[in-house]
Design an enzyme around this catalytic site. Sequence first.
Site, PDB file in Angstrom:
ATOM      1  CG  ASP A  35    -100.209 -83.072 -47.746  1.00 36.95           C
ATOM      2  OD1 ASP A  35     -99.464 -82.290 -48.497  1.00 36.95           O
ATOM      3  OD2 ASP A  35    -100.123 -84.511 -47.971  1.00 36.95           O
ATOM      4  CG  ASN A  45     -95.243 -75.542 -53.108  1.00 34.02           C
ATOM      5  OD1 ASN A  45     -94.537 -75.830 -53.729  1.00 34.02           O
ATOM      6  ND2 ASN A  45     -96.320 -76.160 -52.783  1.00 34.02           N
ATOM      7  CG  HIS A 104    -104.622 -87.183 -53.687  1.00 39.18           C
ATOM      8  ND1 HIS A 104    -104.506 -88.146 -54.990  1.00 39.18           N
ATOM      9  CD2 HIS A 104    -103.776 -86.230 -53.809  1.00 39.18           C
ATOM     10  CE1 HIS A 104    -103.501 -87.402 -55.627  1.00 39.18           C
ATOM     11  NE2 HIS A 104    -102.988 -86.201 -55.182  1.00 39.18           N
ATOM     12  CD  GLU A 163    -100.488 -80.298 -51.912  1.00 38.95           C
ATOM     13  OE1 GLU A 163     -99.479 -80.444 -52.802  1.00 38.95           O
ATOM     14  OE2 GLU A 163    -100.883 -81.441 -51.099  1.00 38.95           O
ATOM     15  NE  ARG A 206     -99.642 -77.306 -48.159  1.00 42.48           N
ATOM     16  CZ  ARG A 206     -99.558 -78.579 -48.634  1.00 42.48           C
ATOM     17  NH1 ARG A 206     -99.290 -79.584 -47.512  1.00 42.48           N
ATOM     18  NH2 ARG A 206     -99.232 -78.736 -49.933  1.00 42.48           N
TER      19      ARG A 206
END
Length: 512
Positions: A212, A313, A216, A248, A210
Site C-alpha cells: 500500500d 479497485n 510514498h 500501489e 500488495r
Amino acid sequence: MKALLLLVAVGLCWAQYNPNTKSGTTSIVHLFEWRWADIALECERYLAPNGYGGVQISPPNENIIVTNPWRPWWERYQPISYKLCTRSGNENEFKDMVTRCNNVGVRIYVDAVVNHMCGSGGGSGNGATCGSYFNAGTRDFSAVPYSAWDFNDGKCKTGSGEIENYNDIYQVRDCRLVGLLDLALEKDYVRSKVAEYMNNLIDIGVAGFRIDAAKHMWPGDMQAFLGQLKNLNTRWFSSGTRPFIYQEVIDLGGEAIKASDYFGNGRVTEFKYGAKLGTVLRRWDGEKMAYLKNWGEGWGFMASDRALVFVDNHDNQRGHGAGGASILTFWDARLYKMAVGFMLAHPYGFTRVMSSYRWTRNFQGGTDVNDWIGPPSNGDGSTKAVTINADSTCGNDWVCEHRWRQIRNMVIFRNVVDGQPFSNWWDNGSNQVAFGRGNRGFIVFNNDDGSLNVNLQTGLPAGIYFDVISGQKEGDRCTGIQVQVVGDSTANFQISNQAEDPFIAIHVDATL
C-alpha cells in the site's frame, strides 16, 4: 562460477514479478473486507473449483477503531501494531484461512500497510482492534514498538507536515499522506520491524504482498526491507520461491514520481488501465473499441510483465485514488462485465478481479458523501458473514462480482488461453471488435448502437462451441448461445446491441 552467481542474482531479481499462483491459474480476486472464515470457505467451495489463482485480502494487522464516521473501510489503513487481529478475524482464523486456501491451491496476498501508522489526530488509549495502547500525539506505538524517533516528522519540509505538492518527490515520500504518521523507513530499526511483520506472514504461508502507498516510500528504502524477506513456506511452495510483490503507485502521468521508479522491487499497479478502458467503453472523448487494437504498451502503459491490472479497485470504485468518473464498477453492471471480459481475454498484465460490498450512496454536488461506509456489519461493528443464496449469488449486501457467471467464466477463459498469442483482430471501425488467443479462444464485442452479424476468422478448430457469457456447458448441453466454427475456422456471430450482455466468448474447453 561467476556466471552461476550472475544467474542466481538474475533469478532473484526476476522472482518477485511471478505471482506464485498454482500452475494453470492466471488471476486473483480482491475479497475486500471479507472475514478470514468466509475466505477460507470461498477458497474451498468456489475459488479453487473455478480456477481462481489467489485472493488479495484486506490488511490483517491491528488498526485504529474509528467511530466517527462509524467503522469506515479506511480504518483498516491506519495501523496500530503488526499483531494479527482485525474485524476480519484473529490470528488463529488468519492461519486457518491461509492453510485451507493453500491446501486447495488458492494463494493469499496480503495488503501490507507499512508506509505509515494511524493519523496524527488519532488520540490515545486502547481503541484498537487488539486493544493495544497507543498515543498518536507522542508517536508511541508500544505494541510494535515505535517511538517518536521512528517517524519522518523532522524530515518533512512543509509547514503543515503534510504533502502539499505532488510534484515534489521529497514531500510525497517524507511528509504525511492525509495526516497519516509517516514512518522513517531509512532507519534500519523501522525496516527490521516491517520485515519482521512480513516474514511472520510468509512463515504462515502467504504468497506475496500488495504494498500500500508505495509511491510514498523511497524505492531504495523498500528494497532494503524487501531484501530481508524470507523465501516462501516450502509446505506449499518450491524451495527458493520469492514472495510476489506488487506496489500501489498511482501514475496517470504529469507527476514527478513514475511507476517505473519501482520496477526494481516488483510489479506495479497500472492505474491507467481501468481509467482508459472505462473511457473507451463509455464512448467518452471520442474513444472507440476499434482503438483497442494496440491495447497495452501501445497506449502508453508499462511493460506487460511489470503490470498488475484491474478494471476497478476498492479506492477508485468510490471516486478515491485514480481514474475519476470513467471507472466502471458493479454499479454499471452491463458495461462492467464487458470491461472485465475484455481484460480477462486480453494478454496484457497480471489480472485482478474486484469483489465488493454494496453501500448506500448519497451524491451531493457530484460527490458520494457516503464513500467512507465500511463493510456490511452488525450493530456492534462486527462484519457480517458472506451468505450464499440458492442461485450462488451472495447475500448480506456482498456483491460477489467474482461469482457473476460472465466474470467467473472469463477467469476460466483466461486460464484456457494462457500463453497463446493475441490474434485475429477484427473491428468495424467503431465499437464492434473481436480477437482471438491463438487456437484456444475467441471473443466478440458489440458496444455499438446497431446489431452485429458477421462471419469472422476465429483461429479455432472446427466444432460446436458454447458461449460462456450467455450460459455455459452443463453436461452435454449448452445453457446459452451455440457457435458453429466450420472447417476454415470461421464462424458467424450475431449480437444484438439490446442483449443483456452484448459479447460472446468461446474456448476449446467448452464444446459439444
